[in-house]
Motif scaffolding. Structure first.
Motif: not given
Length: 104
Positions: A28-30, A75-81, A86-92
């Motif tokens: 849900k967080k993702a 884009g075919g790359d694993f960015i995490g869980g 959420a961290r990537l969303a928060n830092n842009g």
């Protein structure tokens, strides 16, 4: 086609793919992080609603080194869980990645 081949094809064939479970708070967080930056159109697999969910998780373990969900790919790359997304969303960074692959 084996599960690993199918999972790999799905990851490569879509701009954004999320492997999730309907009841999972990290999933849900993702999904909330994606929605929060305006992404509503992405490929979502709810593994608890699939007969082959466990086999898909096994394939994800082979591909990413982990079998927990969510497993988020851009884009075919694993960015995490969930926490990573959420961290990537928060830092842009997530918006940048999504724009780079034409998903946002």
């Amino acid at each position: 086609m084996g599960k690993k081949e199918w999972v790999t094809a799905e990851i490569k064939g879509h701009k954004v793919v999320v492997f999730s479970k309907t009841y999972c708070p990290y999933c849900k967080k993702a999904k909330d992080a994606l929605k929060g930056i305006g992404l509503t159109d992405y490929t979502l697999y709810e593994l608890d609603e699939r007969d082959d969910g466990a086999a898909v998780q096994d394939a994800l373990q082979e591909i990413t080194g982990g079998r927990t969900v969510p497993r988020v790919f851009v884009g075919g790359d694993f960015i995490g869980g969930g926490d990573d997304t959420a961290r990537l969303a928060n830092n842009g960074e997530l918006a940048k990645k999504l724009k780079a692959v034409g998903a946002l």
